[in-house]
Scaffold this motif. Sequence first.
Motif, PDB file in Angstrom:
ATOM      1  N   TRP A 128      68.546   8.952  60.693  1.00 31.88           N
ATOM      2  CA  TRP A 128      69.662   9.791  60.230  1.00 31.88           C
ATOM      3  C   TRP A 128      69.155  11.089  59.615  1.00 31.88           C
ATOM      4  CZ3 TRP A 128      74.355   9.665  61.845  1.00 31.88           C
ATOM      5  CH2 TRP A 128      74.940   8.462  62.244  1.00 31.88           C
ATOM      6  N   CYS A 129      68.078  11.009  58.860  1.00 32.88           N
ATOM      7  CA  CYS A 129      67.540  12.221  58.210  1.00 32.88           C
ATOM      8  C   CYS A 129      67.039  13.190  59.279  1.00 32.88           C
ATOM      9  CB  CYS A 129      66.425  11.838  57.241  1.00 32.88           C
ATOM     10  SG  CYS A 129      66.951  10.682  55.957  1.00 32.88           S
ATOM     11  N   LEU A 130      66.387  12.663  60.292  1.00 30.34           N
ATOM     12  CA  LEU A 130      65.863  13.523  61.367  1.00 30.34           C
ATOM     13  C   LEU A 130      67.011  14.171  62.143  1.00 30.34           C
ATOM     14  CD1 LEU A 130      63.340  14.481  62.895  1.00 30.34           C
ATOM     15  CD2 LEU A 130      63.530  12.452  64.335  1.00 30.34           C
ATOM     16  N   LEU A 131      68.019  13.379  62.487  1.00 27.69           N
ATOM     17  CA  LEU A 131      69.175  13.928  63.211  1.00 27.69           C
ATOM     18  C   LEU A 131      69.870  15.014  62.391  1.00 27.69           C
ATOM     19  CD1 LEU A 131      70.690  10.589  64.574  1.00 27.69           C
ATOM     20  CD2 LEU A 131      69.769  12.458  65.985  1.00 27.69           C
ATOM     21  N   ALA A 132      69.980  14.782  61.094  1.00 21.96           N
ATOM     22  CA  ALA A 132      70.666  15.751  60.232  1.00 21.96           C
ATOM     23  C   ALA A 132      69.920  17.080  60.205  1.00 21.96           C
ATOM     24  CB  ALA A 132      70.796  15.181  58.819  1.00 21.96           C
ATOM     25  N   VAL A 133      68.599  17.015  60.112  1.00 24.03           N
ATOM     26  CA  VAL A 133      67.804  18.251  60.091  1.00 24.03           C
ATOM     27  C   VAL A 133      67.862  18.941  61.456  1.00 24.03           C
ATOM     28  CG1 VAL A 133      65.421  19.114  59.927  1.00 24.03           C
ATOM     29  CG2 VAL A 133      66.314  17.557  58.187  1.00 24.03           C
ATOM     30  N   LEU A 134      67.778  18.158  62.508  1.00 26.79           N
ATOM     31  CA  LEU A 134      67.802  18.742  63.866  1.00 26.79           C
ATOM     32  C   LEU A 134      69.113  19.453  64.141  1.00 26.79           C
ATOM     33  CD1 LEU A 134      66.355  18.793  66.757  1.00 26.79           C
ATOM     34  CD2 LEU A 134      67.966  16.950  67.321  1.00 26.79           C
ATOM     35  N   LEU A 135      70.229  18.814  63.751  1.00 25.98           N
ATOM     36  CA  LEU A 135      71.553  19.280  64.190  1.00 25.98           C
ATOM     37  C   LEU A 135      72.334  20.018  63.102  1.00 25.98           C
ATOM     38  CD1 LEU A 135      72.542  16.100  66.253  1.00 25.98           C
ATOM     39  CD2 LEU A 135      71.521  18.229  67.085  1.00 25.98           C
ATOM     40  N   ASP A 136      71.621  20.465  62.051  1.00 26.52           N
ATOM     41  CA  ASP A 136      72.270  21.276  61.009  1.00 26.52           C
ATOM     42  C   ASP A 136      73.434  20.557  60.346  1.00 26.52           C
ATOM     43  OD1 ASP A 136      70.776  23.527  60.855  1.00 26.52           O
ATOM     44  OD2 ASP A 136      71.935  24.652  62.349  1.00 26.52           O
ATOM     45  N   ALA A 137      73.275  19.300  60.062  1.00 26.29           N
ATOM     46  CA  ALA A 137      74.359  18.558  59.412  1.00 26.29           C
ATOM     47  C   ALA A 137      74.605  19.095  58.006  1.00 26.29           C
ATOM     48  CB  ALA A 137      74.000  17.073  59.341  1.00 26.29           C
ATOM     49  N   GLU A 138      75.801  18.802  57.510  1.00 26.02           N
ATOM     50  CA  GLU A 138      76.130  19.107  56.114  1.00 26.02           C
ATOM     51  C   GLU A 138      76.536  17.816  55.423  1.00 26.02           C
ATOM     52  OE1 GLU A 138      77.542  23.574  55.435  1.00 26.02           O
ATOM     53  OE2 GLU A 138      79.123  22.160  55.896  1.00 26.02           O
ATOM     54  N   VAL A 218      66.177  25.749  80.776  1.00 32.99           N
ATOM     55  CA  VAL A 218      66.170  25.679  79.320  1.00 32.99           C
ATOM     56  C   VAL A 218      66.009  27.071  78.727  1.00 32.99           C
ATOM     57  CG1 VAL A 218      64.960  24.743  77.325  1.00 32.99           C
ATOM     58  CG2 VAL A 218      65.272  23.333  79.357  1.00 32.99           C
ATOM     59  N   ARG A 219      67.006  27.480  77.932  1.00 36.44           N
ATOM     60  CA  ARG A 219      66.961  28.827  77.354  1.00 36.44           C
ATOM     61  C   ARG A 219      66.361  28.825  75.948  1.00 36.44           C
ATOM     62  NH1 ARG A 219      73.062  30.076  79.290  1.00 36.44           N
ATOM     63  NH2 ARG A 219      73.400  28.375  77.839  1.00 36.44           N
ATOM     64  N   GLY A 220      66.195  27.650  75.401  1.00 35.20           N
ATOM     65  CA  GLY A 220      65.650  27.540  74.044  1.00 35.20           C
ATOM     66  C   GLY A 220      65.959  26.165  73.492  1.00 35.20           C
ATOM     67  N   GLY A 221      65.736  25.963  72.234  1.00 37.41           N
ATOM     68  CA  GLY A 221      66.060  24.658  71.667  1.00 37.41           C
ATOM     69  C   GLY A 221      65.455  24.476  70.297  1.00 37.41           C
ATOM     70  N   ARG A 222      65.806  23.337  69.721  1.00 36.79           N
ATOM     71  CA  ARG A 222      65.296  22.967  68.405  1.00 36.79           C
ATOM     72  C   ARG A 222      64.402  21.764  68.545  1.00 36.79           C
ATOM     73  NH1 ARG A 222      69.148  23.475  64.121  1.00 36.79           N
ATOM     74  NH2 ARG A 222      70.272  25.392  64.435  1.00 36.79           N
ATOM     75  N   VAL A 223      63.390  21.714  67.692  1.00 34.32           N
ATOM     76  CA  VAL A 223      62.454  20.592  67.690  1.00 34.32           C
ATOM     77  C   VAL A 223      62.296  20.134  66.246  1.00 34.32           C
ATOM     78  CG1 VAL A 223      60.095  19.856  68.203  1.00 34.32           C
ATOM     79  CG2 VAL A 223      61.223  21.551  69.678  1.00 34.32           C
ATOM     80  N   MET A 231      59.094  14.911  54.446  1.00 38.08           N
ATOM     81  CA  MET A 231      60.495  14.883  54.873  1.00 38.08           C
ATOM     82  C   MET A 231      60.540  15.345  56.322  1.00 38.08           C
ATOM     83  SD  MET A 231      61.270  18.040  52.472  1.00 38.08           S
ATOM     84  CE  MET A 231      60.050  19.323  52.382  1.00 38.08           C
ATOM     85  N   PRO A 232      61.654  15.098  57.015  1.00 40.10           N
ATOM     86  CA  PRO A 232      61.734  15.578  58.400  1.00 40.10           C
ATOM     87  C   PRO A 232      61.682  17.099  58.430  1.00 40.10           C
ATOM     88  CG  PRO A 232      63.703  14.300  57.789  1.00 40.10           C
ATOM     89  CD  PRO A 232      62.859  14.400  56.573  1.00 40.10           C
ATOM     90  N   VAL A 233      61.011  17.646  59.445  1.00 39.19           N
ATOM     91  CA  VAL A 233      60.829  19.107  59.491  1.00 39.19           C
ATOM     92  C   VAL A 233      61.169  19.648  60.877  1.00 39.19           C
ATOM     93  CG1 VAL A 233      59.082  19.288  57.677  1.00 39.19           C
ATOM     94  CG2 VAL A 233      58.354  18.786  60.030  1.00 39.19           C
ATOM     95  N   ARG A 234      61.712  20.872  60.914  1.00 37.89           N
ATOM     96  CA  ARG A 234      61.820  21.624  62.163  1.00 37.89           C
ATOM     97  C   ARG A 234      60.452  22.236  62.454  1.00 37.89           C
ATOM     98  NH1 ARG A 234      66.901  24.426  62.672  1.00 37.89           N
ATOM     99  NH2 ARG A 234      65.935  25.737  64.273  1.00 37.89           N
ATOM    100  N   VAL A 235      60.199  22.550  63.735  1.00 37.06           N
ATOM    101  CA  VAL A 235      58.896  23.131  64.106  1.00 37.06           C
ATOM    102  C   VAL A 235      59.142  24.451  64.850  1.00 37.06           C
ATOM    103  CG1 VAL A 235      56.629  22.629  65.078  1.00 37.06           C
ATOM    104  CG2 VAL A 235      58.140  20.741  64.452  1.00 37.06           C
ATOM    105  N   PRO A 236      59.222  25.563  64.127  1.00 39.87           N
ATOM    106  CA  PRO A 236      59.532  26.855  64.753  1.00 39.87           C
ATOM    107  C   PRO A 236      58.532  27.236  65.846  1.00 39.87           C
ATOM    108  CG  PRO A 236      59.483  27.041  62.345  1.00 39.87           C
ATOM    109  CD  PRO A 236      59.055  25.663  62.666  1.00 39.87           C
ATOM    110  N   GLU A 237      57.264  26.848  65.668  1.00 37.00           N
ATOM    111  CA  GLU A 237      56.242  27.209  66.668  1.00 37.00           C
ATOM    112  C   GLU A 237      56.572  26.579  68.023  1.00 37.00           C
ATOM    113  OE1 GLU A 237      55.761  25.965  63.690  1.00 37.00           O
ATOM    114  OE2 GLU A 237      54.266  27.135  62.589  1.00 37.00           O
ATOM    115  N   ALA A 238      57.056  25.361  68.010  1.00 37.80           N
ATOM    116  CA  ALA A 238      57.417  24.692  69.266  1.00 37.80           C
ATOM    117  C   ALA A 238      58.711  25.271  69.825  1.00 37.80           C
ATOM    118  CB  ALA A 238      57.567  23.186  69.018  1.00 37.80           C
TER     119      ALA A 238
END
Length: 290
Positions: A128-138, A218-223, A231-238
């Motif tokens: 759940w924590c990973l999904l929330a960070v990936l998908l900009d949950a509030e 694929v035009r882009g995406g989040r990782v 804590m779960p992290v986004r990876v801007p480099e990827a």
Amino acid sequence: MKPAAFCYHRARDVDDATALLAELGDDAKVIAGGQSLVAMMNFRLARPGHLVDIARLRELDHLGIDADGGLRIGALTTHHTVETAPSRKLGTGFDVIRDAMAWIGHLPIRTRGTVGGSIAHGDTTAEWCLLAVLLDAEFVAQSPRGRRRIPADGFFFGYYTTALEPDEILVEVVFPRPAPHAALTEFAERRGDFAIVSAAVDLDVAVDLDLHAEGSAVRGGRVALGGVAAMPVRVPEAEAVLADGGSFRDCAEAAAAAVDPPSDANGSTAYRKHLVRTLVERACKEAVAR
Ligand code: FAD
């Protein structure tokens, strides 16, 4: 082991629960499904003097799409309820959330453990924590001072540490938009264990192009990654590799190069980086094939 002695309080409603928390102070803890807290109490890693039981507050048990197309999930909704939710409740484009439930523990844990409990617990590898960070949950939190919304981006501070105040209850999680080309995958030593590393991606796919030519549509995406930091992290480099039209392999290599995971009994830094490489590429392939 048995837990240390505590006083039990059953809250009548959310207002009653937050009033109790405010009155009892730092020595009180909310209990929802009990799947993490009871284990910690039995191991004496947690010794709350008071437990405020919110498990019967039906007002926190809801799941559905709102007028803006977002998915709203009450904090007491169980993992199993989400796993078995019909499409009319979960809507289209949130399959990644339903599918991710299968990675959480075993069925008995999923039938008692709650979305809110998982997020408030804040384990770095929790799905759940990973999904929330990936998908900009509030997250919607309530205290005697009222309600506030906290973006997932600013919610997790470190190992098992979140932005929730001691007198706040998490009441709802909002996933603001569908993610039709998203996937979550992970590796654990045994089925049902917490992941050593988990990876989730949300791809921006041009639907008019050939979806099966890897990367071409694929035009882009989040990782996002779990198990590589506190804590779960986004990876801007990827994500930059995806935005530049790079391959999934290159995206995965960039993710592995960008992180510096801890080394512990579950895996060395090098092993975790190896898992990142494998899992990010796998998640990208699963996401684009959706
Ligand atoms: P509880 O245990 O009741 O509470 C956990 C913490 O959250 C406590 O600090 C409590 O005070 C706080 N809390 C609970 N609800 C709220 C709220 N609404 N507002 C504010 N604070 C709140 N989880 C995973 O994500 N992935 C796994 O692979 C996984 N595997 C597991 C395997 C085993 C064997 C077990 C026992 C558990 C596993 N879990 C896993 C944990 C499970 O998902 C729990 O359900 C979850 O972490 C906590 O939810 P809960 O409702 O049981 O919360």
